[in-house]
Structure formats: structure tokens, C-alpha cells
Scaffold this active site. Structure first.
Site, PDB file in Angstrom:
ATOM      1  N   GLN A  32     113.591  -4.538  30.726  1.00  0.00           N
ATOM      2  CA  GLN A  32     114.421  -3.300  31.038  1.00  0.00           C
ATOM      3  C   GLN A  32     113.604  -2.187  30.271  1.00  0.00           C
ATOM      4  O   GLN A  32     114.013  -0.930  30.499  1.00  0.00           O
ATOM      5  CB  GLN A  32     115.989  -3.556  30.331  1.00  0.00           C
ATOM      6  N   CYS A  39     121.148   1.542  24.823  1.00  0.00           N
ATOM      7  CA  CYS A  39     122.275   0.734  23.736  1.00  0.00           C
ATOM      8  C   CYS A  39     121.953   0.102  22.023  1.00  0.00           C
ATOM      9  O   CYS A  39     122.408   0.326  21.282  1.00  0.00           O
ATOM     10  CB  CYS A  39     122.704  -0.661  24.151  1.00  0.00           C
ATOM     11  N   ASN A  40     120.492   0.146  21.734  1.00  0.00           N
ATOM     12  CA  ASN A  40     119.914  -0.306  20.320  1.00  0.00           C
ATOM     13  C   ASN A  40     118.874   0.584  19.783  1.00  0.00           C
ATOM     14  O   ASN A  40     118.592   0.711  18.759  1.00  0.00           O
ATOM     15  CB  ASN A  40     119.223  -1.708  21.143  1.00  0.00           C
ATOM     16  N   ARG A  41     118.947   1.764  20.756  1.00  0.00           N
ATOM     17  CA  ARG A  41     117.981   2.397  20.060  1.00  0.00           C
ATOM     18  C   ARG A  41     117.717   3.730  20.549  1.00  0.00           C
ATOM     19  O   ARG A  41     118.347   3.963  21.482  1.00  0.00           O
ATOM     20  CB  ARG A  41     116.492   2.582  19.893  1.00  0.00           C
ATOM     21  N   GLY A  96     131.188  -1.893  34.582  1.00  0.00           N
ATOM     22  CA  GLY A  96     129.755  -0.983  35.019  1.00  0.00           C
ATOM     23  C   GLY A  96     128.686  -1.582  36.340  1.00  0.00           C
ATOM     24  O   GLY A  96     129.333  -2.915  36.380  1.00  0.00           O
ATOM     25  N   ALA A  97     127.769  -0.756  36.477  1.00  0.00           N
ATOM     26  CA  ALA A  97     127.001  -1.218  37.394  1.00  0.00           C
ATOM     27  C   ALA A  97     125.543  -0.560  37.335  1.00  0.00           C
ATOM     28  O   ALA A  97     124.793  -0.804  37.980  1.00  0.00           O
ATOM     29  CB  ALA A  97     127.982  -0.786  38.782  1.00  0.00           C
ATOM     30  N   GLY A  98     125.490  -1.229  36.405  1.00  0.00           N
ATOM     31  CA  GLY A  98     124.177  -0.352  36.102  1.00  0.00           C
ATOM     32  C   GLY A  98     123.248  -1.293  35.863  1.00  0.00           C
ATOM     33  O   GLY A  98     123.443  -3.288  35.472  1.00  0.00           O
ATOM     34  N   GLN A 110     114.220   2.122  30.728  1.00  0.00           N
ATOM     35  CA  GLN A 110     114.774   2.826  29.848  1.00  0.00           C
ATOM     36  C   GLN A 110     113.607   3.567  29.396  1.00  0.00           C
ATOM     37  O   GLN A 110     113.971   4.671  29.639  1.00  0.00           O
ATOM     38  CB  GLN A 110     115.231   2.176  29.299  1.00  0.00           C
ATOM     39  N   SER A 157     112.512  -4.701  20.693  1.00  0.00           N
ATOM     40  CA  SER A 157     113.355  -5.065  20.972  1.00  0.00           C
ATOM     41  C   SER A 157     114.152  -5.691  20.368  1.00  0.00           C
ATOM     42  O   SER A 157     113.684  -7.147  20.055  1.00  0.00           O
ATOM     43  CB  SER A 157     113.973  -5.379  22.769  1.00  0.00           C
TER      44      SER A 157
END
EC number: 1.2.1.70
Length: 422
Positions: free
Chosen positions: A114, A50-52, A187-189, A118, A107
């Protein structure tokens, strides 16, 4: 061979740019193979969250410009559009950056756990696509080990701080008591699971989980006494939700302005708090213009996140010391690769000398020389051949006044001072 990292993140690029440069699960393998086919690219891994979005490459030629051009071409954007937001790191700084990323030091939420999962997932995807090799393989395994040490040896992860935690903290500021509120999680992640966990811990009244795969939604909802619905059922249940938190991998929004507007009418305009954690966005930005809809994106969570960082700053300093040490450790291994080739070449050269001298000694035995004479010839010949070139070069270095070369030779050959007959 050179290491290169090229990317953008929440610090360097706004959300609308990050949305255009993501690699979803449906295109990541094709992207890896396309990148690895570029001239000069030996190995490649792509980390997209989401951020990178970051590209890690082992290159035998080329550099930033070539990878930037590929990135622009793949996403169909002009290089001038994305280039101002990109950062790049080479070799040592590339290693250091990856260690910082995997340890949570780069982050939005300092120390969030998390990201390590990833990074592992990104590397496994690259392995499955056969776009990694010895260099990136060693780098990422080294990274996982260092990130684990950072978690074990520092307090970087002791406070429950994450984007999901920040979203729930903001919800608690708006609704001081969550016991009478209903949360719709889309969502379900992992991020949604964390949000559900935090909401449950703070006594949320009801949890609804919406997901494309209903079975996965059921599995998550059952953990927190909630119930599951399909994404297509959201319009029928949205009016029940006081809190909406969304994080899917959908390339298109799953909630539009019209759907939210209809839900607000059914709610008789009771406020609805909405957090869109996804990149690309799950909720159309126009929803934020509706009265009684309070829409926040990942960038809006920064203030909440900042309040939870203070306890981690000291731990981050300790973590950086660990990272700096292990960066140099990896660079030492990388430099040793050059020495390996030299050692192999020198050994082959020495073996050729040995075989040639041995062949001549065997012929002497065949021609009637005694074993003692043949052995003396063998030892004398091998010694002279091995020492001839180094001796010549050391003598020349002395003549030319190259003191640093003489000192290097002394270190290399471990020459002892004094009389060898003692």
C-alpha cells in the site's frame, strides 16, 4: 542544492505524537504551499500516512532546524515536543530512505504494497500544488521505477501481509470460526478494502461497511455481499458487530465510549473485538477500559505482524541490494547537474573564442588575404586560444607536483602516449 528528508514514524514516535503531526487531505495543500514559501525551500512533498509523516525538500539554504521549526509552527506544538522523535536524512541517505519507504522496507509490515500507492498520491498532490520541480520530480519517478523492480525481482510482496491482514489474523485467533460473526468496517479506503477482502476469504458471516459517503460504502459492500450504512447509523448497528475495524481520515473519533458501552449492553456483554488502524484514532482510547471490549491500535498489531515477516527477510536483503545500486545511480545524475553548468559555461567561452577568431579571419578575406591564409589563421588562432589555459594549468601542476591534477587532465583530455606522427 541539497535534498533533505525530515520525519517520524512508528519506530521513532508513539501514537499520540504521530496523531499531532499528521497532514490530513483537508490541510495538505495548504501545508505544502506554506512550506514552499519558507526561505531556502525550492521544492517540497509531504508523505502522511497512519504510520509516518515525512517531508521531502529540495533546499538552496537552511536545513533540519528550519524545517523542524516550520513543522512545529504549522501544527501548533513546541519544537521540544516533537524534535526528539524526528529523524533526518540528507542527499544520498535521503534518496536511499525514500527508495526503502516506497519499496516497503521501512514499513511496519515489511514489504506491504500500500505504501507505494501512498507515495505516488503524495507526489501527485505536491505536483497539483505546484511545489515540486526538476529535482523531486526526477527523484520520485526514479523511486517508482525502483519500487516496481523490487516487486518484480524479489519475493518481498508474495505473502499477503499488511496491517489489514494482521487485524484479520488477530480476529481469527479470537474467533476461531468467522462464519457466524459480523464485521463492521468503518471507512472505505484501501486498508478497509483489504480487511474486507481478507475477512471474505476467511468466510466471515456478514460485513457491514460504514462510511461518510454512502455511495462509496455501497460500492465496497457490494463486492463482498455486505450492506452499507452512513457513519450516523453506526450507533443503531454497532451491537450487531462482533468485529469492528476502523480506518478513516476523520480528525476526531467516530466512536466514543458511550456509544460502545450502549452497544455492549444490547449485546448482553458478548465480547467485541475492535481494531483502530486510523491515525488520528477513530475510537476513543477509553473504550479499551470497558469490560468485553477488546481494543487494539496499529501499535498493538506489531506482534501479529512479526509472525508474518520471516519469509520476507531474505527478499528484503535482495531488495536492499537493488536499492543501494539505484541510490548511487541517482546520486550520479545529481552530481552530473553540476557538470552541466560547467559544460555550458565552457561551451559559451569556446563559442566566444570561435566567433572572435572567425570575425578576424573574415576581415582578412575582405582585405585581400587568400582563403588558404585565412583558414590557416582561423585554425591556428582557435587552437591556441582553446589550448592556452589548459596548457598553462597543466604546466603549473607539473611544476607544483600536483600529480592528481595531471592524472585528472589525462583522463579528461584522453591524451594518447606515443608519437602523434605515426
Amino acid at each position: 542544492m541539497a535534498l533533505l528528508t525530515l520525519g517520524l514514524n512508528h519506530k521513532t514516535a508513539p501514537l499520540d505524537i504521530r496523531e499531532r503531526i499528521t497532514f490530513g487531505p483537508d490541510i495538505i495543500v495548504a501545508a505544502l504551499r506554506s512550506l514552499s514559501e519558507r526561505p531556502g525551500v525550492d521544492e517540497a512533498t509531504i508523505l502522511s500516512t497512519c504510520n509516518r509523516t515525512e517531508i521531502y525538500c529540495a533546499l538552496n539554504q537552511g536545513g533540519r532546524q528550519e524545517i523542524c521549526q516550520w513543522l512545529s509552527d504549522f501544527h501548533g506544538v513546541e519544537p521540544e515536543t516533537v524534535s526528539p522523535y524526528l529523524y533526518d536524512h540528507e542527499n544520498r541517505e535521503s534518496v536511499r530512505h525514500l527508495l526503502r519507504v516506497a519499496s516497503g522496507l521501512d514499513s511496519m509490515v515489511l514489504g506491504e504494497p500500500q505504501i507505494l500507492g501512498q507515495v505516488k498520491s503524495a507526489f501527485q498532490t505536491a505536483c497539483d500544488a505546484t511545489t515540486t520541480g526538476k529535482l523531486l520530480g526526477r527523484l520520485f519517478q526514479h523511486t517508482f521505477s525502483v519500487a516496481k523492480q523490487v516487486r518484480t525481482d524479489t519475493a518481498i510482496g508474495h505473502s499477503p501481509v499488511s496491517v489489514a491482514f494482521a487485524a484479520v489474523s488477530l480476529a481469527r485467533q479470537i474467533f476461531s470460526d468467522l462464519t457466524n460473526q459480523t464485521a463492521l468496517l468503518i471507512g472505505a479506503g484501501e486498508t478497509i478494502e483489504l480487511a474486507a477482502r481478507h475477512l471474505h476469504q476467511h468466510g466471515i458471516g456478514r460485513i457491514i461497511v460504514a462510511n461518510r459517503t454512502l455511495e462509496r460504502a455501497h460500492t465496497l459492500a457490494n463486492q463482498f455481499d455486505g450492506y452499507a450504512i452512513a457513519l450516523t447509523e453506526i450507533p443503531s448497528h454497532l451491537a450487531e458487530a462482533d468485529i469492528v475495524i476502523s480506518s478513516t481520515a476523520s480528525p476526531l473519533p467516530v466512536l466514543g465510549k458511550g456509544t460502545v458501552e450502549s452497544a455492549l449492553k444490547k449485546r448482553k456483554h458478548q465480547p467485541m473485538f475492535m481494531v483502530d488502524i486510523a491515525v488520528p484514532r477513530d475510537i476513543e482510547s477509553e473504550v479499551g477500559n470497558l469490560n468485553d471490549a477488546y481494543l487494539y491500535t496499529v501499535d498493538d498489531l506489531q506482534e501479529v505482524i512479526d509472525e508474518n515477516l520471516r519469509s520476507r527477510l531474505e527478499a528484503a536483503e535482495q531488495a536492499q541490494e537493488i536499492i543501494d545500486f539505484h541510490t548511487e545511480e541517482f546520486m550520479g545524475w545529481l552530481r552530473s547537474l553540476d557538470a552541466v553548468g560547467m559544460i555550458q559555461d565552457y561551451r559559451r567561452q569556446a563559442e566566444c573564442m570561435r566567433d572572435e577568431a572567425l570575425d578576424r579571419a573574415m576581415k582578412q578575406l575582405t582585405n585581400g588575404k587568400s582563403p588558404e591564409e585565412a583558414l590557416q589563421f582561423l585554425a591556428h588562432t582557435i587552437t591556441n586560444k582553446l589550448l592556452h589555459t589548459p596548457s598553462t594549468q597543466i604546466r603549473q601542476a607539473g611544476f607544483d607536483g600536483h600529480i592528481e591534477l595531471l592524472e585528472a587532465a589525462n583522463t579528461l583530455f584522453q591524451i594518447k602516449d606515443g608519437d602523434s606522427s605515426k
